[in-house]
Design an enzyme around this catalytic site. Structure first.
Site, short mmCIF file in Angstrom:
data_model
loop_
_atom_site.label_atom_id
_atom_site.label_comp_id
_atom_site.label_asym_id
_atom_site.label_seq_id
_atom_site.Cartn_x
_atom_site.Cartn_y
_atom_site.Cartn_z
N LYS A 68 0.83 -1.21 0.00
CA LYS A 68 0.00 0.00 0.00
C LYS A 68 0.87 1.26 0.00
O LYS A 68 2.10 1.17 0.06
CB LYS A 68 -0.96 -0.04 1.19
CG LYS A 68 -1.90 -1.27 1.14
CD LYS A 68 -2.98 -1.16 0.07
CE LYS A 68 -3.58 -2.47 -0.39
NZ LYS A 68 -4.41 -3.19 0.58
C1 PLP Z 1 -5.41 -4.38 0.89
C2 PLP Z 1 -6.88 -4.21 0.95
C3 PLP Z 1 -7.62 -4.51 2.11
C4 PLP Z 1 -7.04 -5.25 3.28
O1 PLP Z 1 -6.01 -4.60 3.91
P1 PLP Z 1 -5.19 -5.39 5.04
O2 PLP Z 1 -4.44 -4.32 5.75
O3 PLP Z 1 -4.29 -6.36 4.31
O4 PLP Z 1 -6.16 -6.09 5.91
C5 PLP Z 1 -8.96 -4.19 2.14
N1 PLP Z 1 -9.57 -3.63 1.09
C6 PLP Z 1 -8.92 -3.36 -0.06
C7 PLP Z 1 -9.65 -2.71 -1.17
C8 PLP Z 1 -7.55 -3.67 -0.17
O5 PLP Z 1 -6.91 -3.43 -1.33
#
Ligand code: PLP
Length: 384
Positions: free
Chosen positions: A182
């Site tokens: 991210k």
């Molecule tokens: C990455 C992601 C998540 C989950 O995030 P985590 O921190 O791995 O739990 C949820 N929603 C979307 C759209 C994502 O891309």
């Protein structure tokens, strides 16, 4: 020719030093650094409260619990998202109601949401696709007129804005992800932001076994050994080691955003004139985090499909990805655990034609040009 990976983390000496300092301090789990991370983050997104958690999935789960979503309730989610969005709904024994997207930006369709609302609808979880905010003001207006909550999945959307307002300051509760790929990372981590003190307190308590006093606060006070379990909770707290990484990334968030923005500008310059490719609409009232850069193939103008296009990119040393395989196509979600509204033609069409190109702050100019050139070259070679 070196392969350009789809993602590469951007970790500087600052991050290494911050994490090392936590390790040397002897307090590794949630404590002063996680607190500081929460405060800095809240300030940056203009939120009254921020609670650090060990994932965005945990944040979504606790957000739904905090507003009181429970068994038998319905929660509307877009099909164009990661599994976590709907999984969180299942964690509170509610029913995910899966709806279609707007083809222009791949965000949840307001018309589809309106159509999906029933007397049992308790919440909507819009996903800010690729970092461009969904129509949060529109959704809030629609939801609040019917006592429905908006829990925003902003896993992609830090930093992002809509109508000049930061994502994280608008929805009832906003959930961010600091997963490794991210826009900023804690390795694994998440954050829930809200204006509502009671919800923030409940999320914080439930993130650590429903315990009344936080271990770090206890370590400073009297009767250090005493705590009371006041409700059922989970184990979702963010460690200081992870928070140190996130806090150091936070200091560099604008520089990293600036680089992704430059990459997007350069890609757009390379690709906007290609007749074989369509780009997502970026609305003037919205500022995207540029977490993803998605191209959509115009099938009638190409002799190859999306899968072949991805292989051709690989041949030229460019790795790419697809966001997302719509929820309702996964075997688990095809079973009886959800409702779908209609056939979701927009999401199916988008899925068939979409490719996400590499976009991250550690990309070099040479890599950016190689990606642009590869796409142009493939289009030229396989033009119908
Ligand atoms: C990455 C992601 C998540 C989950 O995030 P985590 O921190 O791995 O739990 C949820 N929603 C979307 C759209 C994502 O891309």
């Amino acid at each position: 020719m070196a392969v350009i990976p789809f993602h590469k983390v951007d970790i500087s000496e600052q991050e290494l030093e911050a994490v090392t300092q936590v390790i040397r301090s002897g307090w590794l789990t949630s404590g002063p650094v996680a607190n500081e991370f929460e405060q800095s983050f809240a300030k940056m997104v203009n939120a009254s409260h921020a609670v650090a958690l060990n994932s965005c999935t945990a944040a979504l789960h606790l957000a739904l619990e905090a507003v009181g979503v429970r068994q038998g309730d319905e929660v509307i989610v877009p099909t164009m998202t990661f599994a976590a969005t709907a999984e969180a709904v299942l964690h509170v024994q509610a029913l995910p109601v899966i709806v279609d997207i707007d083809p222009s930006d791949h965000n949840i369709s307001l018309a589809a949401v309106e159509q999906a609302i029933t007397p049992r609808t308790r919440a909507i979880i819009p996903v800010d696709f690729g970092g461009q905010p969904a129509d949060i003001p529109g959704l809030l207006e629609l939801a609040h007129s019917q006592s429905i909550y908006v829990i925003e999945d902003a896993a992609h959307a830090f930093p992002a804005k809509i109508q000049g307002q930061s994502i994280g300051s608008l929805s009832d509760i906003t959930c961010f992800s600091f997963y490794a790929t991210k826009t900023i990372t804690c390795s694994e981590g998440g954050m829930a932001t809200t204006k509502n003190r009671e919800w923030a307190d409940r999320i914080r308590r439930k993130s650590l076994h429903g315990i009344s006093r936080h271990p770090y606060d206890r370590s400073l006070g009297e009767r250090k050994w005493f705590y009371d379990v006041v409700e059922q909770g989970w184990k979702y707290n963010l460690s200081d080691m992870a928070a140190a990484l996130g806090l150091a990334q936070l200091q560099r968030v604008h520089t990293m955003w600036q680089r992704r923005f430059e990459i997007a500008v350069q890609y757009t310059a390379w690709l906007k004139e290609l007749d074989e490719i369509e780009l997502l609409t970026i609305y003037p009232s919205r500022e995207t985090s540029w977490h993803l850069y998605v191209i959509k193939l115009i099938s009638e103008r190409l002799t190859i499909n999306r899968d072949r296009f991805i292989q051709e990119l690989e041949k030229r040393g460019v790795n790419s990805s697809v966001h997302f395989i719509p929820l309702h196509l996964h075997s688990y979600f095809r079973s009886s655990c959800h409702h779908t509204i209609g056939d979701m033609p927009n999401a199916l069409d988008a899925f068939e034609r979409s490719i996400s190109l590499p976009i991250y702050s550690s990309m070099t100019d040479e890599e950016i040009n190689r990606v642009g050139e590869a796409v142009r070259n493939i289009c030229k070679k396989h033009r119908r």
